[in-house]
Structures are given as C-alpha cells and as structure tokens.
Write an enzyme that holds these catalytic residues in place. Structure first.
Site, PDB file in Angstrom:
ATOM      1  CG  ASP A  37      55.988 -10.293  10.508  1.00  0.00           C
ATOM      2  OD1 ASP A  37      56.075  -9.943  11.708  1.00  0.00           O
ATOM      3  OD2 ASP A  37      56.824  -9.952   9.636  1.00  0.00           O
ATOM      4  CG  ASP A  60      53.806  -4.569   2.594  1.00  0.00           C
ATOM      5  OD1 ASP A  60      53.914  -3.704   3.482  1.00  0.00           O
ATOM      6  OD2 ASP A  60      54.413  -4.509   1.501  1.00  0.00           O
ATOM      7  CB  VAL A  61      51.377  -2.267   7.506  1.00  0.00           C
ATOM      8  CG1 VAL A  61      51.203  -3.359   8.552  1.00  0.00           C
ATOM      9  CG2 VAL A  61      52.778  -1.675   7.550  1.00  0.00           C
ATOM     10  CE1 TYR A 146      60.819   3.483  14.613  1.00  0.00           C
ATOM     11  CE2 TYR A 146      61.683   4.791  16.435  1.00  0.00           C
ATOM     12  CZ  TYR A 146      61.063   3.642  15.973  1.00  0.00           C
ATOM     13  OH  TYR A 146      60.676   2.654  16.856  1.00  0.00           O
ATOM     14  CE  LYS A 150      57.474   3.584  15.700  1.00  0.00           C
ATOM     15  NZ  LYS A 150      56.564   2.441  15.686  1.00  0.00           N
ATOM     16  CB  THR A 181      63.750  -6.379  19.118  1.00  0.00           C
ATOM     17  OG1 THR A 181      64.013  -5.207  18.347  1.00  0.00           O
ATOM     18  CG2 THR A 181      62.897  -6.043  20.325  1.00  0.00           C
TER      19      THR A 181
HETATM   20  P1  NAP Z   1      61.306  -6.363  14.915  1.00  0.00           P
HETATM   21  O1  NAP Z   1      61.857  -7.393  15.809  1.00  0.00           O
HETATM   22  O2  NAP Z   1      62.035  -6.004  13.674  1.00  0.00           O
HETATM   23  O3  NAP Z   1      59.789  -6.782  14.533  1.00  0.00           O
HETATM   24  C1  NAP Z   1      59.049  -6.040  13.616  1.00  0.00           C
HETATM   25  C2  NAP Z   1      58.270  -7.012  12.757  1.00  0.00           C
HETATM   26  O4  NAP Z   1      57.451  -6.220  11.868  1.00  0.00           O
HETATM   27  C3  NAP Z   1      59.173  -7.887  11.891  1.00  0.00           C
HETATM   28  O5  NAP Z   1      58.720  -9.228  11.896  1.00  0.00           O
HETATM   29  C4  NAP Z   1      59.031  -7.247  10.516  1.00  0.00           C
HETATM   30  O6  NAP Z   1      59.190  -8.166   9.438  1.00  0.00           O
HETATM   31  C5  NAP Z   1      57.588  -6.761  10.575  1.00  0.00           C
HETATM   32  N1  NAP Z   1      57.345  -5.756   9.557  1.00  0.00           N
HETATM   33  C6  NAP Z   1      58.198  -4.793   9.081  1.00  0.00           C
HETATM   34  N2  NAP Z   1      57.635  -4.111   8.079  1.00  0.00           N
HETATM   35  C7  NAP Z   1      56.394  -4.625   7.905  1.00  0.00           C
HETATM   36  C8  NAP Z   1      55.341  -4.361   6.999  1.00  0.00           C
HETATM   37  N3  NAP Z   1      55.468  -3.441   6.019  1.00  0.00           N
HETATM   38  N4  NAP Z   1      54.187  -5.070   7.101  1.00  0.00           N
HETATM   39  C9  NAP Z   1      54.077  -6.048   8.028  1.00  0.00           C
HETATM   40  N5  NAP Z   1      55.056  -6.373   8.915  1.00  0.00           N
HETATM   41  C10 NAP Z   1      56.200  -5.673   8.853  1.00  0.00           C
HETATM   42  O7  NAP Z   1      61.102  -4.991  15.696  1.00  0.00           O
HETATM   43  P2  NAP Z   1      60.643  -4.643  17.207  1.00  0.00           P
HETATM   44  O8  NAP Z   1      61.794  -4.026  17.874  1.00  0.00           O
HETATM   45  O9  NAP Z   1      59.928  -5.771  17.825  1.00  0.00           O
HETATM   46  O10 NAP Z   1      59.635  -3.443  16.880  1.00  0.00           O
HETATM   47  C11 NAP Z   1      58.225  -3.594  16.946  1.00  0.00           C
HETATM   48  C12 NAP Z   1      57.623  -2.196  17.002  1.00  0.00           C
HETATM   49  O11 NAP Z   1      58.078  -1.540  18.183  1.00  0.00           O
HETATM   50  C13 NAP Z   1      58.021  -1.287  15.827  1.00  0.00           C
HETATM   51  O12 NAP Z   1      56.922  -0.487  15.463  1.00  0.00           O
HETATM   52  C14 NAP Z   1      59.103  -0.412  16.422  1.00  0.00           C
HETATM   53  O13 NAP Z   1      59.195   0.826  15.787  1.00  0.00           O
HETATM   54  C15 NAP Z   1      58.593  -0.279  17.833  1.00  0.00           C
HETATM   55  N6  NAP Z   1      59.616   0.106  18.814  1.00  0.00           N
HETATM   56  C16 NAP Z   1      60.698  -0.695  19.013  1.00  0.00           C
HETATM   57  C17 NAP Z   1      61.655  -0.299  19.942  1.00  0.00           C
HETATM   58  C18 NAP Z   1      62.873  -1.114  20.240  1.00  0.00           C
HETATM   59  O14 NAP Z   1      63.768  -0.600  20.945  1.00  0.00           O
HETATM   60  N7  NAP Z   1      62.968  -2.360  19.777  1.00  0.00           N
HETATM   61  C19 NAP Z   1      61.506   0.902  20.638  1.00  0.00           C
HETATM   62  C20 NAP Z   1      60.383   1.693  20.389  1.00  0.00           C
HETATM   63  C21 NAP Z   1      59.444   1.273  19.470  1.00  0.00           C
HETATM   64  P3  NAP Z   1      60.646  -8.295   8.741  1.00  0.00           P
HETATM   65  O15 NAP Z   1      61.543  -8.849   9.774  1.00  0.00           O
HETATM   66  O16 NAP Z   1      60.399  -9.192   7.569  1.00  0.00           O
HETATM   67  O17 NAP Z   1      61.033  -6.880   8.339  1.00  0.00           O
END
Ligand code: NAP
Length: 258
Positions: A37, A60-61, A146, A150, A181
C-alpha cells in the site's frame, strides 16, 4: 471449504476498505498474504494483525520501479488483487487537467503497471483480480476521470485475460457499487447520496467491503477455474437502474440557505 491453502497472494491497496477485507478473506483461506500500500504504516499494521506468515510492503502504483520491486521481491505468486484507487469530483468544464490525470494515473495507468509486473510473476493456475467499478459502465456527472479510468480498466482486464490465458493465468475484475469504506466516507456524509444510491438498487442497501471480498475469493479459487475476462457487477442491482446524482447533492449542500 479451503480454496487456497498455502498460496501466495499480493493485495495492492490492501491496507484499507475493500483491499483489507480481501486480505482478511484470503488469509482465512490459508493464503500467505502480502499487503502492499501507499500507506506503508497501515500496511505494516494490517499484516501484523493477520499474524505470522503474512507481510507488508510499501508501493505506489504510479511509480513503476516501486511496483517492480514489490513483485520481484515476492517472486512466484498465485494471486494478485489490485485495489488501489481514488476519485475526485468536478465538472469537466471546471476541472484542471492535472486533476483528471491524477485519477487516470492511479486507477488506469497504475492498474496497467500492476498487471504488467504481477503478470510476469503469476504461476500457471494463478489469478489476477482488478477492482473496477459500477462507474465503468454507469456514468456519473462530476466523476469524469474516475468513470473513464474504470471503463478503461474493465477493458484492460479483458485484454490481459486474452494475453495471459495461454499461460494458465486468469484475469477478472469486480465492479462494486457504493460500498462503505474510507474512500466513500465523504460522499456518504452528503445528505441524500446514500439514500439516492439505495433507492436505485434492487436489493435496497449499500455494500460492505466483505460483499466484495467474497467475490474476490471466488475469482481466485479453483471453483472459478473456467472464468476469465469477466467484469463482475456486485452492487445490489444498481446497474439495473441509474447512478445517484452525487454532483447534484453536493451542489444543493453548498447552496446558501434562504
Ligand atoms: P480505500 O479504503 O481508500 O482503500 C484504497 C487503498 O489504496 C488505500 O489504502 C490507499 O492508500 C491505497 N492507494 C491509493 N493510491 C495508491 C497508490 N498510488 N499506490 C498504492 N496504493 C494506493 O478505498 P476502497 O473503497 O476500499 O477502494 C478500493 C478500490 O475499489 C478502488 O480501486 C476503488 O476505486 C474501488 N471501488 C470502490 C467503491 C466504493 O464504493 N468504496 C466502489 C467501486 C469501486 P491511502 O489511504 O494512503 O491513499
């Protein structure tokens, strides 16, 4: 049922939300999990919580060297899950190009870089899962970067499935709807956003990280061994209706009260 005893798994973005739920679910399947992460401290805390046999890494991706270091360090692997992602909100006509690029850089370019380096290390029988989004098929005003990222990620998943299939590697994506989240906490705090989402589902609720983790486990398990190139909608039936008017709710919140 144990779907993955002793397999090696890397969860990118595994310190929070959907990634953390997926890491826990795969650990329960006896996988050896590396939580990678941007939030290195968070990853280390989560790995310690999982216990012996699991590890953490900073990544960092958007930085190819850091992604290459991660996967070269782990070596041959069975499962890679890419959960890194974020969004911003703004109308196209008002949005600085840098803001658009920042989301594309993490959600699409970053996914390419993870696919490239995970794909070099996945063993035959291995599985790569991307976290796409309902917004890959359902547009939302104010979320151009976004949605575009996606949609691109869903297609990248299908191309990768074609290219890696002959090596016995499956590539699929999960496309969640609104899941509670840290990423969605700000949107969820805007009055009307969650209600609007729920009104436009068939099942009448928003999602949990565990709803998505269950699908990730399935896509990594031998039970899905003939499934590749799929983008699996998990959203309570929201793809059957329309996306909430997030921008409208934000604008109404900002209107001066009369
Ligand atoms: P989250 O709780 O914010 O988790 C995302 C994690 O990815 C965080 O730990 C973040 O670190 C890390 N991250 C961000 N930028 C990064 C980078 N450049 N390199 C490595 N790690 C990185 O979000 P989530 O809701 O679980 O989302 C996970 C995935 O599901 C994402 O791709 C999101 O677009 C997708 N998604 C989420 C939802 C939703 O409703 N939650 C819906 C559809 C899709 P930091 O905290 O330090 O930034």
């Amino acid at each position: 049922m144990n779907n993955g005893s002793g397999r090696t798994a890397v969860i990118v973005g595994g310190a929070s939300g959907i990634g953390w739920a997926s890491a826990q679910a795969l650990a329960r399947q006896d996988c050896h999990v590396t939580i990678a992460d941007l939030n290195a401290d968070g990853a280390a805390e989560r790995a310690a919580e999982l216990g012996p046999g699991h590890s953490a890494a900073a990544v960092d991706v958007t930085d190819e060297d850091s992604v290459q270091r991660l996967f070269d360090g782990v070596g041959p692997l069975d499962i890679a899950v890419n959960c890194a992602g974020f969004s911003n909100v703004g109308l196209i006509t008002e949005m600085p190009a840098a803001d658009f690029r920042a989301v594309i850089d993490v959600c699409l370019n970053g996914a390419f870089i993870v696919t490239k380096h995970a794909g070099r290390h996945l063993r035959p029988g291995g599985s790569l899962v991307q976290i796409s989004s309902l917004n890959g098929r359902q547009p939302a005003a104010g979320m151009s970067a976004y949605c575009a990222a996606k949609a691109g990620l869903s297609m990248l998943t299908q191309v990768a499935a074609l290219e890696m299939g002959p090596r016995g590697i499956r590539v699929n994506a999960v496309a969640p709807g609104f899941v509670h989240t840290p990423l969605t906490a700000a949107a969820a705090s805007v009055p009307g956003v969650v209600e609007d989402y729920v009104d436009n589902t068939a099942l009448g609720r928003a999602g949990t990280p565990e709803d998505i983790a269950e699908a990730v486990v399935y896509l990594c398990s031998p039970g899905s061994s003939w499934l590749t190139g799929e983008v699996l909608d998990i959203n309570g039936g929201a793809h059957l209706k329309r996306y909430p008017d997030v921008m409208g709710h934000v604008m109404r919140l900002m209107e001066p009260s009369t």
